[in-house]
Design a protein around this motif. Structure first.
Motif, short mmCIF file in Angstrom:
data_model
loop_
_atom_site.label_atom_id
_atom_site.label_comp_id
_atom_site.label_asym_id
_atom_site.label_seq_id
_atom_site.Cartn_x
_atom_site.Cartn_y
_atom_site.Cartn_z
N PRO A 1 76.79 -64.86 2.89
CA PRO A 1 77.00 -66.25 2.45
C PRO A 1 76.14 -67.27 3.16
N LYS A 2 75.59 -66.92 4.33
CA LYS A 2 74.73 -67.86 5.06
C LYS A 2 73.30 -67.85 4.55
N ARG B 1 73.25 -65.12 -1.38
CA ARG B 1 74.45 -65.74 -0.80
C ARG B 1 75.75 -65.21 -1.39
N SER B 2 75.74 -64.75 -2.61
CA SER B 2 76.98 -64.33 -3.26
C SER B 2 76.71 -63.15 -4.20
#
Length: 700
Positions: A49-50, A61-62
């Motif tokens: 996620p970072k 990120r996802s």
């Protein structure tokens, strides 16, 4: 399992690492690093996620930002984050997944529930799921290391799977030091979806894997496992180390993965029936793997031993005689060839002592002579580290001679310090090298046993004739009466429905009735206390044998009734069964069945009395079984010769005995509600077999 899903699992073109990390020492970082170090040629997507960069790759990120139809997703996130991410990818066409995360079934009720939900989701969407609670998977042939292992294995032709992730790590570390290679390396973990049964068909046709090796603590779907393993073992060797063979081990295995370890007798029978080579310990597992992967199977049991020292050769001969192998009797032509190349004081008879000053050329010529002998099926070659032995040259000569033969050659460089170079030469030539002869001979024995199993015809299962309608009525009546165990007469009627014979039996409620029944049968007779609640009447002194005459029968009847009522006042006694005694020359045997939690019905066979109870001289077999297998079960007990006839007695009627075994196997298949059955004793002589007592217990 769809083989296309397993292809996507083992040879993915796109891999996503959920929980990838830029921090060294974290699982998510290790997986990404291992994939890159393995030389993965597909698209690798770190998910964090970072965002940012992880091992030179741009992080996603996802999971929502990943392309659809990912081949393989590796989950390295805390347990509670796995289900939502898994569901999101499943909806977008994920083909395979590895869940490294722990905290599922092995952690308790909540984890068990989450694991079941994950497995259901995987099956609903057709996803090949490995784990959870595992180390990961490695495929050296395709540059895939989707694991957090500390080392990269070298490529080889052995596929390995293990239920223990920690054991996987230890084995990888050991293999790295020994330069021991793998084609596939799979940590199964909790086996929510992918297990040995699902993987075996794929590994059975995998061109990169010559041998399949595994460590297992429990078996999922034992009956299907046996069917699949039997098919795969016909193609290539399957070698397994089964933990939980003792009570302590079974308890530890259950707490480790939250699964039942099962009966070791049932497991041993399953392995034997489906051709699996069972390793007794971890060291033997890899000795066997190396031997099967490197050498041809022996075509017979005859072994020749060559040694440059007398003592080791004698020890090897002793060890050989303790196995199913035989010390080969060398042909006169071989002896002449050995005499021509060996000193006159050398021993040219098996074991062959080529004397301590033997050089490389003497080893080569001696080995060639022995390998050319048609009476020799395998060779064990011992090298003691004398000052005259040039290890590297000798190992090279041995390798050259062995290469020209289609027979297996096991080598044994005695000791450790002076043999490392020689061991490397031999292993590079595909010759397993041992420190001592006993382990080498055990490997040859296992290879010979496997070769024999492969030569056996595929068993044909033909159920015996039986009256299923009559049998169903008996069980329905017992159920209506609320019984968990069939009564004596129900059991006898059931045996009759399966074509089995029982002795003439009458229930006598008074001593007068007992005398009358005995008179009708003819002396001698047996009396057995009858009570619906008394299963093992012999244990309470409720049986009397060999009774002759009216007075003897009447007095014994009264004494038995009084004795049992005094010992077991809570059990109602209805009288005594009057039963004809066993025919002359009969042998007592015990045939029983019990349902194993993993493998289903397991049959047991043994002689009655101390042979089964004290000496534990019994054999086991899973159902179904063929007539040949029934005879093999009978023949495999140590006291088999007592059935063949001793002291002038004729052999028993083996056909009749096989009929009893096959009938009990069919009964176990026909009526799954029968949890346990015991035919004890079965009285067999040269004419036929009678089931004197039968006890059948049903599930509640």
């Amino acid at each position: 399992m769809d083989q296309r899903l397993l292809q996507a699992f083992f040879a993915p073109k796109t891999v996503a690492v959920i929980g990838a990390s830029a921090t060294p020492g974290k699982v998510g970082n290790a997986v990404v690093s291992n994939m890159l170090a393995a030389g993965f040629k597909g698209r690798l997507y770190p998910v964090n996620p970072k965002g940012g960069s992880i091992e030179g790759l741009t992080a996603v990120r996802s999971v929502q930002d990943l392309p659809g139809g990912i081949d393989l997703a590796v989950f390295a996130v805390p347990r509670d984050l796995v289900p939502p991410a898994f569901a999101a990818l499943a909806a977008r066409g994920l083909k395979a997944a590895i869940v490294l995360s722990a905290g599922f079934r092995e952690a308790g009720r909540e984890g068990y529930k989450l694991e079941r939900e994950l497995a259901a989701l995987a099956r609903e969407h057709g996803i090949a799921l490995l784990g959870p609670n595992c180390l990961g998977m490695i495929n050296t042939a395709h540059g895939v290391n989707a694991s957090f292992a500390a080392s990269q294995p070298v490529a080889g032709n052995i596929a390995f799977c293990s239920q223990s992730g920690a054991l996987c790590q230890a084995i990888l570390d050991w293999a790295s030091g020994e330069r021991f290679g793998f084609s596939k390396f799979i940590s199964l973990g909790n086996k929510a979806v992918l297990n040995e049964t699902e993987l075996l068909p794929y590994l059975g046709i995998d061109p990169d894997s010559k041998v399949i090796v595994g460590y297992m603590e429990n078996v999922e779907g034992g009956e299907e496992f046996v069917r699949v393993a039997r098919e795969v073992s016909r193609k290539k060797p399957v070698i397994m180390l089964k933990a939980g063979s003792t009570n302590a081990g079974a308890k530890a295995a259950s707490s480790h993965t939250g699964a039942i370890a099962g009966s070791d007798d049932a497991c041993a029978a399953a392995f034997r029936q489906c051709g699996i080579v069972r390793a007794p310990d971890l060291e033997s597992l890899f000795f066997l793997a190396e031997a099967f992967a490197s050498l041809p199977l022996p075509r017979g049991p005859n072994v020749a031993v060559l040694s440059n020292a007398g003592g080791p050769g004698i020890l090897a001969a002793d060890a050989c005689e303790k196995t199913q192998l035989h010390m080969a009797r060398l042909s006169p032509e071989t002896i002449q060839r050995l005499q021509a190349v060996l000193p006159p004081y050398a021993s040219v008879y098996n074991p062959v002592d080529i004397i301590g000053d033997a050089g490389a050329e003497r080893y080569r010529k001696s080995l060639e002579a022995v390998l050319d002998d048609p009476l020799v099926h395998a060779v064990l070659l011992l090298v003691a580290p004398t000052a005259m032995v040039e290890i590297e040259a000798t190992a090279t000569a041995i390798a050259q001679a062995a290469k020209r033969s289609a027979k297996p050659v096991m080598t044994c460089l005695l000791g450790r310090a002076h043999g490392s170079i020689g061991r490397d030469v031999l292993r590079q030539a595909g010759l397993p090298c041992y420190a001592f002869p006993e382990a080498a001979l055990r490997s040859i024995e296992s290879m010979y046993a496997y070769a024999q199993w492969r030569q056996k015809p595929v068993p044909v299962f033909e159920p015996p004739r039986r009256d299923l309608n009559a049998a169903r009525r008996i069980f329905e009546a017992a159920q209506a009466q609320g019984r968990q165990e069939l009564s004596d007469f129900q059991a006898r009627e059931l045996l009759g429905a399966y074509g089995l014979h029982t002795p003439a039996t009458v229930l006598a409620r008074t001593s007068a009735e007992a005398v009358q029944a005995a008179g009708g049968m003819g002396a001698p007779v047996a009396l057995k206390v009858f009570s619906p609640q008394l299963s093992h009447r012999g244990d309470v002194g409720g049986v009397a044998l060999g009774l002759c005459g009216d007075d003897d029968v009447a007095e014994t009847f009264k004494a038995l009734i009084a004795h049992v009522r005094r010992l077991r006042p809570e059990d109602p006694v209805s009288g005594c069964l009057v039963q004809a005694m066993a025919p002359e020359g009969s042998v007592e045997v015990v045939i029983s069945m019990r349902r194993d939690e993993q493998f289903g019905p397991v049959l047991m066979f043994g002689l009655g009395g101390i042979h089964s109870d004290i000496l534990k001289d019994i054999s086991h077999h899973l159902t179904p079984l063929s007539r040949d297998e029934a005879f093999g079960m009978i023949r495999s007990i140590d006291s088999y010769m007592l059935l063949k006839g001793v002291g002038g007695q004729p052999a028993v009627n083996f056909r009749a005995l096989e009929d009893v075994v096959l009938a009990l196997a069919a009964l176990a298949h026909d009526f799954p509600q029968v949890y346990e059955a015991e035919l004890n004793p079965v009285l067999v002589n040269h004419e036929g077999a009678l089931v004197a007592e039968a006890r059948l217990t049903m599930r509640t």
